[in-house]
Design an enzyme around this catalytic site. Structure first.
Site, short mmCIF file in Angstrom:
data_model
loop_
_atom_site.label_atom_id
_atom_site.label_comp_id
_atom_site.label_asym_id
_atom_site.label_seq_id
_atom_site.Cartn_x
_atom_site.Cartn_y
_atom_site.Cartn_z
N CYS A 117 0.83 -1.22 0.00
CA CYS A 117 0.00 0.00 0.00
C CYS A 117 0.85 1.26 0.00
CB CYS A 117 -0.93 0.00 1.20
SG CYS A 117 -2.02 -1.42 1.20
N HIS A 258 -3.50 7.13 2.43
CA HIS A 258 -3.92 5.82 1.93
C HIS A 258 -5.32 5.53 2.48
CE1 HIS A 258 -4.23 1.72 0.88
NE2 HIS A 258 -3.92 1.23 2.07
N ASN A 288 -10.30 -0.07 -0.31
CA ASN A 288 -8.84 -0.03 -0.21
C ASN A 288 -8.26 -0.55 -1.53
OD1 ASN A 288 -6.14 -0.52 0.27
ND2 ASN A 288 -6.46 -1.48 2.28
O1 UT7 Z 1 -4.05 -1.34 3.33
C1 UT7 Z 1 -3.17 -2.10 4.09
C2 UT7 Z 1 -3.29 -1.78 5.51
N1 UT7 Z 1 -4.50 -2.31 6.04
C3 UT7 Z 1 -5.11 -1.68 7.03
O2 UT7 Z 1 -4.67 -0.64 7.42
C4 UT7 Z 1 -6.30 -2.34 7.65
C5 UT7 Z 1 -6.22 -2.24 9.15
N2 UT7 Z 1 -7.28 -2.92 9.85
C6 UT7 Z 1 -8.59 -2.55 9.78
O3 UT7 Z 1 -8.95 -1.66 9.04
C7 UT7 Z 1 -9.56 -3.22 10.71
O4 UT7 Z 1 -8.86 -3.99 11.66
C8 UT7 Z 1 -10.60 -4.14 9.98
C9 UT7 Z 1 -11.58 -3.30 9.19
C10 UT7 Z 1 -9.87 -5.11 9.08
C11 UT7 Z 1 -11.41 -4.92 11.02
O5 UT7 Z 1 -12.05 -4.03 11.90
P1 UT7 Z 1 -11.92 -4.23 13.48
O6 UT7 Z 1 -12.73 -3.19 14.09
O7 UT7 Z 1 -10.46 -4.30 13.82
O8 UT7 Z 1 -12.63 -5.62 13.67
P2 UT7 Z 1 -12.04 -6.93 14.37
O9 UT7 Z 1 -11.09 -7.61 13.47
O10 UT7 Z 1 -11.61 -6.59 15.76
O11 UT7 Z 1 -13.35 -7.80 14.48
C12 UT7 Z 1 -14.44 -7.41 15.35
C13 UT7 Z 1 -15.58 -8.38 15.14
C14 UT7 Z 1 -15.15 -9.83 15.15
O12 UT7 Z 1 -16.20 -10.58 15.71
P3 UT7 Z 1 -16.11 -11.06 17.26
O13 UT7 Z 1 -14.87 -11.88 17.33
O14 UT7 Z 1 -16.05 -9.80 18.06
O15 UT7 Z 1 -17.37 -11.82 17.42
C15 UT7 Z 1 -15.05 -10.19 13.71
O16 UT7 Z 1 -15.25 -11.56 13.46
O17 UT7 Z 1 -16.14 -8.14 13.84
C16 UT7 Z 1 -16.17 -9.38 13.12
N3 UT7 Z 1 -16.03 -9.10 11.71
C17 UT7 Z 1 -17.06 -8.84 10.90
N4 UT7 Z 1 -18.38 -8.78 11.13
C18 UT7 Z 1 -19.18 -8.49 10.10
C19 UT7 Z 1 -14.87 -9.03 10.99
N5 UT7 Z 1 -15.16 -8.73 9.71
C20 UT7 Z 1 -16.52 -8.61 9.64
C21 UT7 Z 1 -17.39 -8.33 8.59
N6 UT7 Z 1 -18.72 -8.26 8.87
N7 UT7 Z 1 -16.97 -8.09 7.33
#
Ligand code: UT7
Length: 331
Positions: A117, A258, A288
């Protein structure tokens, strides 16, 4: 890396997004997710996906011709092409070779740069170094991605994030005046190297039926690891580029970050004390797009008149590696 007397200057920008729009509702038919979750957690509403047969160099070609038109230059005027990409047409040769062919440019140095990225800002910085030595007079710098081909559409953690697109800029030497690349800052810290990766398909883990079945040839990400480091490092690299140019945050008219997550952008805005109104944001429409996101957003800001000649623009990006980078530009 503060600039010396001869700077490189952005004289044209261009962008291209493929026509097919994929909404959050479309993805909710594939995995257990919702428009509400994706919007709240990322800011993304829709993204674009390529058509069958459309490759990274095709998107790059469209963005590049627009940038060349804006610069009033022809492919024959270019001295070099650098393409930031992690989703090249083929493993071999470089996407830049296909782009050179499509543009009909001469046998100029053309290569891909793999910094995920951060690929566009890395490429911009490399191009700027060549310009400052006097070796080059006009360089095309591109970020192009077809992430839809390396996305695991059974993994809700990642498949809602990515989109396809390309952006390009043409750099020329700025012999006089204030405009140009003022400073750049490039970094890599490999301690989180396996937090964002495509594990199979390289020399470590060549493709097998097993790896294809388990989608190890697609993007894997530990989102939380990357989120934390993104906020911290984008802020510090931005501060570095600003102070290397001898400026303060108040001297920045626009930030082109980004576009990985709206919450990351909001936290960087808060830490830099630069209000969100001064950030160019289009994540809601494109998701993204990795190395393409900054040149796409930059082109949007230039074409809709928000970014004006003389404005100071900060770019910052972080991705796999983790590699991150910032650049300060006077338009
Ligand atoms: O471009 C390269 C660099 N990339 C980035 O900078 C991305 C950085 N990371 C992020 O943007 C975020 O971490 C994400 C958008 C990928 C995820 O968001 P988050 O707020 O960190 O969610 P999480 O991974 O902590 O997950 C929270 C909950 C989980 O469920 P439980 O374990 O709390 O029951 C996940 O399973 O949300 C769940 N979850 C979803 N739910 C519905 C994860 N993805 C989804 C989804 N829809 N698509």
């Amino acid at each position: 890396m503060p600039s010396q007397s001869v700077r490189s200057r952005i004289v044209g920008t261009g962008a291209y997004a493929p026509e097919r729009v994929v909404t959050n509702f479309d993805l909710a038919k594939l995995v257990d997710t919702s428009d509400e979750w994706i919007t709240e957690r990322t800011g993304i509403k829709e993204r674009r996906f390529v058509a069958d047969g459309q490759a990274a160099s095709d998107l790059a070609y469209e963005a590049s011709t627009r940038a060349l038109d804006a610069a009033k230059l022809k492919p024959a005027d270019l001295d070099m092409i650098i393409v930031g990409t992690i989703s090249s047409d083929m493993r071999l040769p470089a996407c830049a070779a296909f782009l050179q062919q499509k543009l009909g440019a001469g046998p100029i140095p053309s290569f891909d740069l793999g910094a995920a990225c951060a690929g566009f800002v890395y490429s911009l910085s490399v191009a700027d170094q060549f310009m400052r030595t006097g070796a080059m007079k006009a360089v095309l710098v591109v970020g192009t991605e077809v992430l839809s081909r390396i996305t695991n559409f059974t993994d809700r953690n990642t498949c809602v994030l990515f989109g396809d697109g390309a952006g390009a800029v043409v750099l020329q030497r700025a012999e006089e005046g204030e405009a140009g690349v003022l400073s750049t800052s490039l970094h890599t810290d490999s301690s989180l190297a396996t937090s964002l990766m495509v594990p199979a398909g390289g020399s470590l883990e060549p493709l097998t039926h097993e790896s294809l079945n388990t989608q190890r040839d697609k993007i894997y990400m530990n989102g939380q690891d990357i989120f934390k480091v993104a906020v911290r490092n984008l802020t510090s690299a931005s501060r570095f580029a600003i102070s290397a140019a001898g400026l303060e945050t108040t001297g920045i008219q626009w930030v082109v970050p980004h576009q990985a997550n709206l919450r990351i952008i909001a936290q960087v805005s808060q830490r830099l004390t630069i209000p969100m109104e001064r950030f160019i944001i289009n994540i809601e429409r494109y998701g993204n797009t990795s190395s393409a996101s900054i040149p796409m957003a930059l082109d949007e800001g230039v074409r809709d008149g928000r970014i004006k000649p003389g404005d100071t623009v900060l770019m910052c990006a972080l991705g796999a590696g983790v590699s991150w980078a910032s650049a300060l530009i006077r338009m």
